[in-house]
Design a protein around this motif. Structure first.
Motif, PDB file in Angstrom:
ATOM      1  N   LEU A 155      24.561  46.375  29.486  1.00 35.99           N
ATOM      2  CA  LEU A 155      23.812  46.685  30.704  1.00 35.99           C
ATOM      3  C   LEU A 155      22.313  46.748  30.417  1.00 35.99           C
ATOM      4  O   LEU A 155      21.495  46.306  31.241  1.00 35.99           O
ATOM      5  CB  LEU A 155      24.281  48.029  31.279  1.00 35.99           C
ATOM      6  N   GLN A 156      21.950  47.281  29.269  1.00 34.40           N
ATOM      7  CA  GLN A 156      20.537  47.469  28.954  1.00 34.40           C
ATOM      8  C   GLN A 156      19.859  46.201  28.452  1.00 34.40           C
ATOM      9  O   GLN A 156      18.676  45.992  28.699  1.00 34.40           O
ATOM     10  CB  GLN A 156      20.384  48.575  27.892  1.00 34.40           C
ATOM     11  N   SER A 157      20.609  45.349  27.732  1.00 33.23           N
ATOM     12  CA  SER A 157      19.980  44.190  27.099  1.00 33.23           C
ATOM     13  C   SER A 157      20.430  42.856  27.686  1.00 33.23           C
ATOM     14  O   SER A 157      20.083  41.813  27.150  1.00 33.23           O
ATOM     15  CB  SER A 157      20.243  44.212  25.594  1.00 33.23           C
ATOM     16  N   ASP A 158      21.217  42.903  28.769  1.00 33.46           N
ATOM     17  CA  ASP A 158      21.618  41.679  29.485  1.00 33.46           C
ATOM     18  C   ASP A 158      22.344  40.697  28.562  1.00 33.46           C
ATOM     19  O   ASP A 158      22.062  39.496  28.552  1.00 33.46           O
ATOM     20  CB  ASP A 158      20.379  41.013  30.104  1.00 33.46           C
ATOM     21  N   ARG A 159      23.332  41.227  27.811  1.00 35.20           N
ATOM     22  CA  ARG A 159      24.028  40.371  26.838  1.00 35.20           C
ATOM     23  C   ARG A 159      24.928  39.339  27.483  1.00 35.20           C
ATOM     24  O   ARG A 159      25.192  38.293  26.912  1.00 35.20           O
ATOM     25  CB  ARG A 159      24.846  41.239  25.873  1.00 35.20           C
ATOM     26  N   GLY A 160      25.472  39.652  28.656  1.00 36.33           N
ATOM     27  CA  GLY A 160      26.326  38.682  29.344  1.00 36.33           C
ATOM     28  C   GLY A 160      27.651  38.438  28.660  1.00 36.33           C
ATOM     29  O   GLY A 160      28.225  37.346  28.785  1.00 36.33           O
ATOM     30  N   ASP A 161      28.166  39.432  27.926  1.00 34.66           N
ATOM     31  CA  ASP A 161      29.467  39.272  27.282  1.00 34.66           C
ATOM     32  C   ASP A 161      30.563  39.777  28.217  1.00 34.66           C
ATOM     33  O   ASP A 161      30.294  40.329  29.288  1.00 34.66           O
ATOM     34  CB  ASP A 161      29.507  39.997  25.937  1.00 34.66           C
ATOM     35  N   VAL A 162      31.813  39.562  27.824  1.00 38.43           N
ATOM     36  CA  VAL A 162      32.948  39.933  28.666  1.00 38.43           C
ATOM     37  C   VAL A 162      33.571  41.217  28.140  1.00 38.43           C
ATOM     38  O   VAL A 162      33.935  41.310  26.965  1.00 38.43           O
ATOM     39  CB  VAL A 162      34.000  38.807  28.716  1.00 38.43           C
ATOM     40  N   GLN A 163      33.662  42.205  29.015  1.00 36.64           N
ATOM     41  CA  GLN A 163      34.299  43.486  28.708  1.00 36.64           C
ATOM     42  C   GLN A 163      35.134  43.882  29.916  1.00 36.64           C
ATOM     43  O   GLN A 163      35.018  43.296  30.990  1.00 36.64           O
ATOM     44  CB  GLN A 163      33.245  44.566  28.424  1.00 36.64           C
ATOM     45  N   VAL A 164      35.964  44.899  29.739  1.00 36.45           N
ATOM     46  CA  VAL A 164      36.776  45.408  30.847  1.00 36.45           C
ATOM     47  C   VAL A 164      36.059  46.593  31.465  1.00 36.45           C
ATOM     48  O   VAL A 164      35.618  47.507  30.757  1.00 36.45           O
ATOM     49  CB  VAL A 164      38.182  45.799  30.364  1.00 36.45           C
ATOM     50  N   ALA A 165      35.940  46.577  32.805  1.00 33.87           N
ATOM     51  CA  ALA A 165      35.227  47.649  33.497  1.00 33.87           C
ATOM     52  C   ALA A 165      35.870  47.885  34.854  1.00 33.87           C
ATOM     53  O   ALA A 165      36.683  47.090  35.344  1.00 33.87           O
ATOM     54  CB  ALA A 165      33.751  47.287  33.663  1.00 33.87           C
ATOM     55  N   ASN A 166      35.484  48.987  35.471  1.00 35.25           N
ATOM     56  CA  ASN A 166      35.881  49.301  36.840  1.00 35.25           C
ATOM     57  C   ASN A 166      34.707  48.981  37.756  1.00 35.25           C
ATOM     58  O   ASN A 166      33.605  49.537  37.574  1.00 35.25           O
ATOM     59  CB  ASN A 166      36.265  50.779  36.951  1.00 35.25           C
ATOM     60  N   LEU A 167      34.927  48.109  38.721  1.00 33.99           N
ATOM     61  CA  LEU A 167      33.865  47.589  39.561  1.00 33.99           C
ATOM     62  C   LEU A 167      34.409  47.232  40.940  1.00 33.99           C
ATOM     63  O   LEU A 167      35.631  47.205  41.147  1.00 33.99           O
ATOM     64  CB  LEU A 167      33.231  46.361  38.919  1.00 33.99           C
ATOM     65  N   ARG A 168      33.504  46.941  41.872  1.00 36.53           N
ATOM     66  CA  ARG A 168      33.913  46.535  43.217  1.00 36.53           C
ATOM     67  C   ARG A 168      34.764  45.268  43.164  1.00 36.53           C
ATOM     68  O   ARG A 168      34.485  44.345  42.394  1.00 36.53           O
ATOM     69  CB  ARG A 168      32.693  46.278  44.095  1.00 36.53           C
ATOM     70  N   ASN A 169      35.743  45.217  44.038  1.00 39.71           N
ATOM     71  CA  ASN A 169      36.633  44.068  44.088  1.00 39.71           C
ATOM     72  C   ASN A 169      35.899  42.796  44.514  1.00 39.71           C
ATOM     73  O   ASN A 169      35.978  41.769  43.854  1.00 39.71           O
ATOM     74  CB  ASN A 169      37.783  44.374  45.056  1.00 39.71           C
ATOM     75  N   ASP A 170      35.213  42.850  45.658  1.00 37.48           N
ATOM     76  CA  ASP A 170      34.427  41.719  46.162  1.00 37.48           C
ATOM     77  C   ASP A 170      35.183  40.392  46.076  1.00 37.48           C
ATOM     78  O   ASP A 170      34.662  39.385  45.586  1.00 37.48           O
ATOM     79  CB  ASP A 170      33.089  41.620  45.426  1.00 37.48           C
ATOM     80  N   GLY A 171      36.442  40.402  46.526  1.00 37.60           N
ATOM     81  CA  GLY A 171      37.223  39.175  46.621  1.00 37.60           C
ATOM     82  C   GLY A 171      37.989  38.786  45.375  1.00 37.60           C
ATOM     83  O   GLY A 171      38.766  37.820  45.403  1.00 37.60           O
ATOM     84  N   THR A 172      37.823  39.501  44.279  1.00 37.77           N
ATOM     85  CA  THR A 172      38.524  39.143  43.041  1.00 37.77           C
ATOM     86  C   THR A 172      40.032  39.194  43.240  1.00 37.77           C
ATOM     87  O   THR A 172      40.763  38.282  42.817  1.00 37.77           O
ATOM     88  CB  THR A 172      38.110  40.084  41.895  1.00 37.77           C
ATOM     89  N   LEU A 173      40.516  40.265  43.850  1.00 44.13           N
ATOM     90  CA  LEU A 173      41.922  40.373  44.248  1.00 44.13           C
ATOM     91  C   LEU A 173      41.929  40.271  45.769  1.00 44.13           C
ATOM     92  O   LEU A 173      41.626  41.243  46.471  1.00 44.13           O
ATOM     93  CB  LEU A 173      42.526  41.704  43.774  1.00 44.13           C
ATOM     94  N   PRO A 174      42.253  39.105  46.311  1.00 40.61           N
ATOM     95  CA  PRO A 174      42.057  38.857  47.743  1.00 40.61           C
ATOM     96  C   PRO A 174      42.911  39.714  48.658  1.00 40.61           C
ATOM     97  O   PRO A 174      42.627  39.801  49.855  1.00 40.61           O
ATOM     98  CB  PRO A 174      42.397  37.367  47.892  1.00 40.61           C
ATOM     99  N   PHE A 175      43.923  40.369  48.127  1.00 42.31           N
ATOM    100  CA  PHE A 175      44.784  41.199  48.957  1.00 42.31           C
ATOM    101  C   PHE A 175      44.251  42.632  49.083  1.00 42.31           C
ATOM    102  O   PHE A 175      44.875  43.459  49.753  1.00 42.31           O
ATOM    103  CB  PHE A 175      46.217  41.212  48.402  1.00 42.31           C
ATOM    104  N   LEU A 176      43.102  42.928  48.447  1.00 47.27           N
ATOM    105  CA  LEU A 176      42.481  44.250  48.546  1.00 47.27           C
ATOM    106  C   LEU A 176      41.146  44.153  49.270  1.00 47.27           C
ATOM    107  O   LEU A 176      40.489  43.100  49.246  1.00 47.27           O
ATOM    108  CB  LEU A 176      42.233  44.837  47.149  1.00 47.27           C
ATOM    109  N   PRO A 177      40.699  45.246  49.902  1.00 49.30           N
ATOM    110  CA  PRO A 177      39.365  45.243  50.524  1.00 49.30           C
ATOM    111  C   PRO A 177      38.275  45.005  49.485  1.00 49.30           C
ATOM    112  O   PRO A 177      38.420  45.363  48.314  1.00 49.30           O
ATOM    113  CB  PRO A 177      39.250  46.651  51.137  1.00 49.30           C
ATOM    114  N   ASP A 178      37.169  44.421  49.919  1.00 45.35           N
ATOM    115  CA  ASP A 178      36.072  44.135  49.002  1.00 45.35           C
ATOM    116  C   ASP A 178      35.520  45.388  48.352  1.00 45.35           C
ATOM    117  O   ASP A 178      35.074  45.358  47.202  1.00 45.35           O
ATOM    118  CB  ASP A 178      34.935  43.412  49.739  1.00 45.35           C
ATOM    119  N   ASP A 179      35.525  46.517  49.065  1.00 47.52           N
ATOM    120  CA  ASP A 179      34.898  47.723  48.528  1.00 47.52           C
ATOM    121  C   ASP A 179      35.821  48.529  47.629  1.00 47.52           C
ATOM    122  O   ASP A 179      35.415  49.571  47.109  1.00 47.52           O
ATOM    123  CB  ASP A 179      34.350  48.603  49.655  1.00 47.52           C
ATOM    124  N   HIS A 180      37.056  48.056  47.436  1.00 49.02           N
ATOM    125  CA  HIS A 180      37.930  48.801  46.531  1.00 49.02           C
ATOM    126  C   HIS A 180      37.476  48.573  45.092  1.00 49.02           C
ATOM    127  O   HIS A 180      36.865  47.553  44.769  1.00 49.02           O
ATOM    128  CB  HIS A 180      39.395  48.392  46.697  1.00 49.02           C
TER     129      HIS A 180
END
Length: 424
Positions: A308-333
Motif C-alpha cells: 500500500l505504501q510503495s505501490d508494489r502491485g503484487d498479489v495478496q489476499v485481502a478483504n475488499l469491496r466486491n464491485d462485481g467480482t462475485l456477480p451474485f453479491l451486491p457491489d458494496d459487500h
C-alpha cells in the motif's frame, strides 16, 4: 513512517513487533505506537517490544499511550486489532450458543454476531479519530474479527480501509512446504467471505499444482482442515478450517461440548506471556506465543502495508469491496479474494464462476452479514435492537429456525448487555 496499533496491549503484539524487526527493509518504521486503555498490559507489551527492537538493531522508536488521538495523530497507517470485552466475552461467545444447540465460535454463528455487535461501534469511533487526526490518506488495516463485517462498516462510512486475515497466508506457507518450494513462488486462487473461503488453485510459478495435490496428498490436505478427504475430492477445492462449522456442524458441536473452550486455553497462555513480558531479560518473542494463534499475521501485515505504501502491485489476499467480482453479491459487500495491492488500494483478481453450492452458501452468509451490520449500527430502542438481532440470527445458516433464534437472542443480550448501549 508512523504506524499505530489500536489494541497494542494485546499479548499478540510482540508477534507483530518481531515481524517489523525482521522485515524492516521491506517496511521501514520510524515510530511504532501502541494504543491501549489497559495500563498494565500496555506497559508490559511496550517494554518487551522495545527490547525486541533493540536486540534487532531496529532504529525505530516505540511509544505507548491510552490516548487514541495522541496515538493516531499524523499516523501513516493504523492497524486495528480490538477485542471488546476481552477473553471473557470470547468465552461467552464460545459457550452460551450451546444452550440452543448451536456451535460456539467467536467469528461465525451466534458468537460471531455478538462480537460484531460489540466491535463495530468501537471500530467506527477509532476510524473517525483516524479521519480527523492521522495523515491525509492514511490507511486503516483491519485485523479485527469478524473482519468482513467490520471492514464493510468502515468502507460504508468512507474510510480508507482494507481487511486482513491470516488464513490465506497460513495456507500459502503450508502448501509451499508440501511442494518443497519457497513461499514467494506460491500464489493462491482464494475466494469467498472472511472465514468462509476456498482455495481453488495453488499456483506454483504460475502453474496450478492443486489437482496433483488433491490426487497425491489428499489425506494430508484433509487433515490440515479437519474435514473428510472425500469432501475435498468432491469439491475439487480446499475449504478453510472454518468450513468445518458448516460441513461438519454436528460433529463440531459434540466436540465443543466435551472440550475445553479455546478462550480458556488462550487465557492460560496470556497469563504466562504477561509473566514473561515482565521479565527484563526477555527480548525476543517467547515460543509459547505460537499457542496464542494468528500464525504468520506479522508477515501478512508487513507485506500488505508495504504494498500500500510503495505501490508494489503484487498479489495478496485481502478483504475488499466486491464491485462485481462475485456477480451474485451486491457491489458494496466485502469479499475475501486474491487482489493486486498498490498505492490506490486493492483490485480484485478476476474470479471464474463458482459452483452453484458455493455460490449459495456465500450468498446465504452474505445476507446474514448485511443484517448483522444493520444490528451492529443500531442506536435506537431496545425493542428494535432485539428485532434486528433476531432477524440476523434467523438468517444465519447455522441457526435458521425461529425458536432457536429467539432463544439465542435472549442469551446474546444477557451476555452482552454491558457492551450494547441500546440494550441497557
Amino acid at each position: 513512517m508512523k504506524l499505530t496499533v489500536i489494541g497494542g496491549g494485546s499479548t499478540y503484539t510482540p508477534e507483530l513487533t518481531d515481524g517489523f524487526s525482521r522485515l524492516r527493509d521491506v517496511l521501514p518504521i520510524d515510530e511504532l505506537w501502541l494504543v491501549d486503555p489497559d495500563d498494565r498490559r500496555r506497559e508490559l507489551v511496550v517494554g518487551v517490544s522495545r527490547r525486541m527492537f533493540a536486540r534487532a538493531g531496529h532504529p525505530g522508536r516505540i511509544r505507548a499511550t491510552a490516548d487514541l488521538v495522541e496515538g493516531v495523530a499524523d499516523a501513516d497507517v493504523v492497524l486495528i486489532q480490538l477485542r471488546i470485552g476481552g477473553q471473557a466475552a470470547r468465552l461467552g461467545d464460545e459457550t452460551w450458543p450451546h444452550e440452543a444447540c448451536c456451535i460456539g465460535q467467536e467469528t461465525t454463528g451466534p458468537g460471531g454476531l455478538a462480537k460484531a455487535l460489540r466491535t463495530v461501534p468501537v471500530a467506527l469511533e477509532v476510524a473517525e479519530a483516524v479521519r480527523r487526526h492521522a495523515k491525509p490518506g492514511a490507511w486503516i488495516v483491519d485485523f479485527t474479527n469478524p473482519v468482513g463485517i467490520v471492514t464493510r462498516a468502515l468502507l460504508e462510512e468512507g474510510h480508507r480501509a482494507i481487511g486482513l486475515c491470516n488464513v490465506a497466508i497460513g495456507f500459502q506457507r503450508r502448501f509451499a512446504r508440501m511442494l518443497d518450494a519457497d513461499p514467494t513462488r506460491v500464489r493462491l486462487e482464494h475466494v469467498g467471505l472472511n472465514h468462509l473461503t476456498w482455495e481453488r488453485g495453488v499456483l506454483l510459478d504460475g502453474a496450478d499444482a492443486l489437482p496433483a495435490m488433491l490426487r497425491d496428498r489428499l489425506p494430508e490436505l484433509a487433515d490440515e482442515v479437519e474435514l473428510p478427504a472425500p469432501l475435498l475430492r468432491n469439491l475439487a477445492m480446499v475449504p478453510s478450517y472454518y468450513l468445518r462449522y458448516y460441513y461438519a456442524h454436528d460433529r463440531v458441536f459434540e466436540e465443543q461440548r466435551h472440550e475445553q473452550p479455546r478462550a480458556e486455553k488462550v487465557m492460560e497462555v496470556e497469563q504466562e506471556l504477561l509473566r514473561l513480558y515482565a521479565d527484563p531479560a526477555v527480548d525476543s518473542k517467547p515460543a509459547i506465543l505460537a499457542e496464542r494463534g494468528g500464525a504468520f499475521y506479522s508477515e501478512a501485515a508487513v507485506d500488505l502495508i508495504a504494498s500500500l505504501q510503495s505501490d508494489r502491485g503484487d498479489v495478496q489476499v485481502a478483504n475488499l469491496r466486491n464491485d462485481g467480482t462475485l456477480p451474485f453479491l451486491p457491489d458494496d459487500h466485502v469479499i475475501e479474494v486474491s487482489a493486486t495491492i498498490g498505492a490506490a488500494g486493492p483490485v480484485a483478481v478476476p474470479v471464474a464462476p463458482l459452483p452453484a453450492d458455493v455460490q449459495g452458501l456465500i450468498g446465504h452468509v452474505a445476507g446474514y452479514e448485511r443484517l448483522a451490520l444493520d444490528a451492529a449500527r443500531h442506536t435506537g430502542s431496545a425493542a428494535r435492537g432485539r428485532e434486528l438481532v433476531e432477524r440476523a440470527l434467523l438468517a444465519h445458516p447455522l441457526v435458521g429456525q425461529w425458536d432457536r433464534a429467539e432463544k439465542l437472542a435472549d442469551l446474546l443480550l444477557a451476555n452482552n448487555r454491558d457492551h450494547l448501549a441500546w440494550a441497557r
